[in-house]
Design an enzyme around this catalytic site. Structure first.
Site, PDB file in Angstrom:
ATOM      1  N   HIS A 105      22.999 -43.632  29.820  1.00 17.11           N
ATOM      2  CA  HIS A 105      21.651 -43.531  29.252  1.00 17.11           C
ATOM      3  C   HIS A 105      20.729 -42.836  30.253  1.00 17.11           C
ATOM      4  O   HIS A 105      20.740 -43.163  31.445  1.00 17.11           O
ATOM      5  CB  HIS A 105      21.113 -44.926  28.922  1.00 17.11           C
ATOM      6  CG  HIS A 105      19.746 -44.882  28.313  1.00 17.11           C
ATOM      7  ND1 HIS A 105      19.527 -44.558  26.996  1.00 17.11           N
ATOM      8  CD2 HIS A 105      18.532 -45.093  28.865  1.00 17.11           C
ATOM      9  CE1 HIS A 105      18.220 -44.561  26.756  1.00 17.11           C
ATOM     10  NE2 HIS A 105      17.599 -44.895  27.868  1.00 17.11           N
ATOM     11  N   GLN A 169      22.838 -36.118  37.942  1.00 18.26           N
ATOM     12  CA  GLN A 169      23.209 -37.460  38.420  1.00 18.26           C
ATOM     13  C   GLN A 169      24.121 -38.166  37.422  1.00 18.26           C
ATOM     14  O   GLN A 169      25.047 -38.879  37.808  1.00 18.26           O
ATOM     15  CB  GLN A 169      21.946 -38.305  38.669  1.00 18.26           C
ATOM     16  CG  GLN A 169      21.010 -37.742  39.709  1.00 18.26           C
ATOM     17  CD  GLN A 169      21.682 -37.608  41.064  1.00 18.26           C
ATOM     18  OE1 GLN A 169      22.360 -38.520  41.528  1.00 18.26           O
ATOM     19  NE2 GLN A 169      21.514 -36.463  41.697  1.00 18.26           N
TER      20      GLN A 169
HETATM   21  C1  GAR Z   1      22.755 -37.280  28.026  1.00 20.64           C
HETATM   22  O1  GAR Z   1      21.597 -37.077  28.770  1.00 20.64           O
HETATM   23  C2  GAR Z   1      22.943 -38.748  27.740  1.00 20.64           C
HETATM   24  O2  GAR Z   1      22.543 -39.581  28.790  1.00 20.64           O
HETATM   25  C3  GAR Z   1      22.061 -38.937  26.544  1.00 20.64           C
HETATM   26  O3  GAR Z   1      22.235 -37.791  25.768  1.00 20.64           O
HETATM   27  C4  GAR Z   1      22.597 -36.714  26.611  1.00 20.64           C
HETATM   28  C5  GAR Z   1      23.899 -36.143  26.106  1.00 20.64           C
HETATM   29  O4  GAR Z   1      24.243 -34.992  26.816  1.00 20.64           O
HETATM   30  N1  GAR Z   1      22.400 -40.118  25.824  1.00 20.64           N
HETATM   31  C6  GAR Z   1      21.509 -40.844  25.174  1.00 20.64           C
HETATM   32  O5  GAR Z   1      20.332 -40.575  25.118  1.00 20.64           O
HETATM   33  C7  GAR Z   1      22.090 -42.069  24.513  1.00 20.64           C
HETATM   34  N2  GAR Z   1      21.045 -42.879  23.999  1.00 20.64           N
HETATM   35  P1  GAR Z   1      25.737 -34.487  26.808  1.00 20.64           P
HETATM   36  O6  GAR Z   1      26.165 -34.387  25.340  1.00 20.64           O
HETATM   37  O7  GAR Z   1      25.674 -33.150  27.466  1.00 20.64           O
HETATM   38  O8  GAR Z   1      26.569 -35.477  27.567  1.00 20.64           O
END
Ligand code: GAR
Length: 206
Positions: A105, A169
């Site tokens: 998160h 991070q």
């Molecule tokens: C990431 O920043 C993750 O932490 C967030 O969505 C993004 C996905 O990026 N998740 C949430 O907000 C869950 N509630 P990614 O598809 O490149 O991993």
């Protein structure tokens, strides 16, 4: 055989960080709730099996979650890792995988649960922001915390620059947390994370 299922909905950069670090894992399967997720192609490029369970094909959350659980169970994963999976999961689903369902998160939980975390961090004048890996429990974004990474919020930060630095991070801490779990170095016990290997305590401090 140790198996990991990764659930995605979009870009898949956290999924990619897990695929890069999958040394101890025999089998990885990626399931997307979105047929157009960019992460699907990335996963295929890593030679990983991909499956689409399009949430729009199901009449309600329960039906989608049932189909998702049936698919996951066919792989008998040790861990199910949510990596940018943008569907809210039913309590029944979460309880089925209690103790082996993890999420990343983009905030320092319990601050800023939910969506839009970087914009809210700026609006609220937060000085230290970051990301959290936690076990998933029925209450959204409130499960036991495995590891966090913190970064300063700079006066010049925009939502985009903050998101970029937090994401860097995320890509460091999620593979660590998954590896610790896959190697039986942490477990979820009751509503806490139990560390079974004292050597990892030092690495959790960022
Ligand atoms: C990431 O920043 C993750 O932490 C967030 O969505 C993004 C996905 O990026 N998740 C949430 O907000 C869950 N509630 P990614 O598809 O490149 O991993």
């Amino acid at each position: 055989m140790e198996s990991l299922v990764i659930l995605i909905s979009g870009r898949g950069s956290n999924m990619q960080s897990l695929l890069e670090a999958r040394a101890q894992i025999d089998r990885v399967t990626v399931i997307s709730s979105n047929p157009d997720a960019m992460g699907l192609e990335t996963a295929r490029n890593y030679g990983v099996e991909t499956i689409v369970i399009d949430h729009r094909s199901y009449p309600d959350r329960q039906a989608f979650d049932t189909a998702l659980a049936e698919c996951i169970d066919a792989y008998q994963p040790k861990l199910v890792a949510l990596a940018g999976f943008m569907r809210i999961l039913s309590d029944r689903f979460v309880q089925r995988y209690q103790g082996r369902l993890m999420n990343i998160h983009p905030s320092l939980l319990p601050a800023l649960p939910g969506l839009g975390t970087h914009a809210r961090a700026l609006q609220e004048g937060i000085k230290i922001h970051g990301c959290t890996v936690h076990f998933v429990t029925p209450q959204l974004d409130h499960g036991p915390i495995v590891i966090q990474a913190a970064i300063p919020v700079l006066p010049s930060d925009t939502e985009e620059t903050l998101a970029t630095r937090v994401l860097q991070q995320e890509h460091l801490i999620y593979p660590l947390a998954v590896r610790w779990f896959m190697e039986d170095r942490i477990i979820m016990n009751e509503n806490h994370v139990e560390v079974l290997d004292s050597s990892i305590c030092e690495i959790t401090l960022y």
